[in-house]
Structures are given as C-alpha cells and as structure tokens.
Design an enzyme around this catalytic site. Structure first.
Site, short mmCIF file in Angstrom:
data_model
loop_
_atom_site.label_atom_id
_atom_site.label_comp_id
_atom_site.label_asym_id
_atom_site.label_seq_id
_atom_site.Cartn_x
_atom_site.Cartn_y
_atom_site.Cartn_z
N GLY A 1 -38.68 39.28 -77.56
CA GLY A 1 -38.75 40.14 -78.74
C GLY A 1 -38.38 39.42 -80.03
CE LYS B 1 -30.73 50.49 -79.33
NZ LYS B 1 -30.27 49.39 -78.46
CE1 TYR C 1 -33.92 51.25 -80.88
CE2 TYR C 1 -33.87 51.86 -83.21
CZ TYR C 1 -33.64 50.94 -82.20
OH TYR C 1 -33.15 49.69 -82.51
C1 AKB Z 1 -36.52 50.05 -86.04
O1 AKB Z 1 -37.05 50.13 -87.15
O2 AKB Z 1 -36.72 50.85 -85.11
C2 AKB Z 1 -35.54 48.92 -85.80
C3 AKB Z 1 -34.14 49.33 -86.11
C4 AKB Z 1 -33.75 49.65 -87.48
O3 AKB Z 1 -33.32 49.36 -85.23
N1 AKB Z 1 -35.90 47.78 -86.60
#
Ligand code: AKB
Length: 322
Positions: free
Chosen positions: A14, A149, A145
């Site tokens: 990545g 996190k 996401y």
């Molecule tokens: C995203 O844009 O999903 C990543 C992040 C800010 O974690 N680059």
C-alpha cells in the site's frame, strides 16, 4: 521493553506500507523486515530488497506461518480498507479492519511480541468535532472506515491493559507521497493533483476548493510511525490514539502552491460522495500529546512538500515512467 529485531509489515504494498517497509529495511536490516500483501503485486524494489509473501490478515494461519518462519517479534499492521472503498463495501471494511486487527492483536499476545503498531486515522472524528480536533473528544464517525478505526483504537488499548501487549497507534491525516498511489481514500485528491499537474497541467477535483483537511508528507509520516514504534514505553501516557498533525490546507491552497511552480496549472471541481466524508472530518488536529510524549515534530510545510513532490514526479515523467 523488549527489543525489536524481526518485523512483519502487513499491507506492505500500500501507499504507506511500501515506503515504510523500505525505511524499516534501511534501519533494521533488509532480511529482518518481512513485507506482506494480500493480492497486489509488489514493486520490483519491494520484492528485491528483502523477503515478500502473500498473506491474508483474515486468515490466522497465513499470518502465523510467517511469524514462525521468521521469528517475528514486531508487527506493523498497515493492511486496511480506506474510507471511500469502505463506503462502497462496508462489510469488507469491517472484516479486514476489525477481524484482521483482532487476529493481529491475538497473534501479538500468543507470540509475546515486543511491539504491535496499529495505525488509526482522522476518520475517527465526525461532524461536530471542533475544527482543530482535540486529543480527547467524543468520537462519532459517519463512515465504516471511521467506525473500524475507533473500535480498533479501543480494542488495541484493551489488549494493552488486559494482556500487557505493547500496542501503539497514531491517527494519520491524509498522506501525500510520490512513490505509491493511495488506494481508495478520501484524501487521495491531494496526491492525484500532483500527478495530474505533471502529466496534464490540469486536475478535476472530487471535493470543493474550500475543503480543508489535515495532511502530511510521506517523510514525516515515516518519521512519526518509526518514532512512535521506538519510543520508550514508560513515556507513553496513551497508546493507540495519538493525534499527529503537520499541515492543514484547502484544495485552493494546494493548487496555488503548485501554481507557484507551474503557473499554467488549472483545477476544476466536480464534488462526488467523498465530499460528505471530507466535510465530516476536522480541519486540523491538536497533536500536543505526541509532541510531549515522544517528541513528534514534523519537517515539511505545504510549499516545501510541493517543491519535492513536483521535482520527483517530473523526473519520473521525463524518463517516461509516469
Ligand atoms: C482516507 O482518506 O480514507 C485515508 C485516511 C485519512 O485515513 N487517507
């Protein structure tokens, strides 16, 4: 604190993982840093500079095999599904980001790892967060996401308390780099704009020109990750959720910085679903905890990053490699 000798990097193909692997190989010895990826072919440099294997963080056996083969004592867990791809496939994001991280933490305990690094992101925040995100504030992300996190930070902190696992993490802002393209994040525009400037002198941006987000140049990102990984445990007042700031700029600021070097560069705007994600994140972060606990101090600002990015990309373009 146990010594770091043999490092496994997940997500090594990545954007961050590829450069982090090379930086770790430089420091810890090429044969002692094991790069792994799930599907994407590694670059020639990554493959030829040290061991590389395909694994799947959702398959405990595949990770365990590498841990045993190379007597791994440290895992840098970079494998993740980012915000934009995560919104298209939330179940996949949960599976890779949560179950994959749980597997890594469990293996960290089982093999009594010296260190596990589990990065987080500015995606932990949501609408209503102050423009400059404090270190400790309510976390209400609106992306899958971000949800993973937040859970990942809390989960890794739990492993520190419950199992004495030395897990550490930092909240990455958007990362800008010249070597490997990012894959499926919202902040990807801040990388694409440089590539398009060099190739076509024109970029169509998928967020508005007044969109402001926290950003960081790759050399600072590598420094932050390695500095946190190496910091004495007793100095860390927190573990898996350090804010790290560097710069904060709008797309217009970014375009203006490029125009200082390339006056004929133009940008147009066609916002898509990623605008709402960008709007839900703060403008900047308060990183005083990282500065106090482990001496975080970034080096690049917008114009010095622009100069470096354009020089590197232009050189590749001139050789027909872009
Ligand atoms: C995203 O844009 O999903 C990543 C992040 C800010 O974690 N680059």
């Amino acid at each position: 604190m146990k010594e770091i000798k043999n490092i496994l990097v997940t997500g090594a193909v990545g954007q961050i993982g590829s450069e982090l692997t090379l930086a770790l190989r430089e420091k810890y010895g090429a044969e002692n840093v094991i790069a792994t990826g799930r599907k994407t072919e590694p670059s020639k440099e990554l493959k030829e500079s040290g061991p590389f294997h395909f694994i799947d963080v959702n398959s405990v056996e595949s990770v365990e095999e590498i841990i045993k083969k190379y007597d791994i004592d440290t895992i840098v867990h970079m494998a993740a599904i980012l915000s934009a791809v995560g919104e298209k496939n939330p179940t996949l994001a949960w599976d890779v980001n949560m179950n994959g991280t749980l597997n890594i933490l469990n293996l960290g305990v089982k093999y009594e790892m010296a260190r596990v690094v589990v990065p987080s992101s500015i995606a932990v925040w949501g609408p209503g967060t102050p423009a400059v995100a404090p270190q400790d504030v309510a976390l209400h992300p609106t992306t899958m996401y971000g949800v993973t996190k937040v859970c990942g930070e809390i989960l890794a902190d739990y492993y520190v308390k419950k199992y004495n696992l030395d897990s550490r993490g930092l909240r990455y802002p958007g990362i800008i780099s010249s070597e490997t393209l990012p894959g499926g994040g919202t902040t990807d525009y801040a990388v694409a704009i440089y590539y398009e400037a060099v190739k076509n002198r024109q970029y169509t941006c998928f967020v508005r020109e007044d969109t402001r987000l926290p950003m960081m140049y790759m050399p600072d990102c590598l420094k932050a990750t390695i500095d946190l990984m190496e910091a004495p445990f007793e100095n860390l007042k927190r573990h898996n959720d350090y804010n790290v700031g560097s710069m904060s700029f709008t797309v217009k600021d970014l375009a203006d910085s490029i125009k200082k070097v390339m006056p004929d560069f133009t940008v147009s705007y066609e916002p898509d679903f990623r605008q709402a994600i960008a709007d839900s994140w703060p403008d900047a972060v308060d990183d005083s905890a990282a500065r106090e606990d482990w001496g975080w101090n970034p080096s690049f600002d917008l114009d010095s990053m622009t100069k470096d990015m354009l020089e590197k990309l232009q050189a590749r373009h001139d050789k027909g490699l872009l």
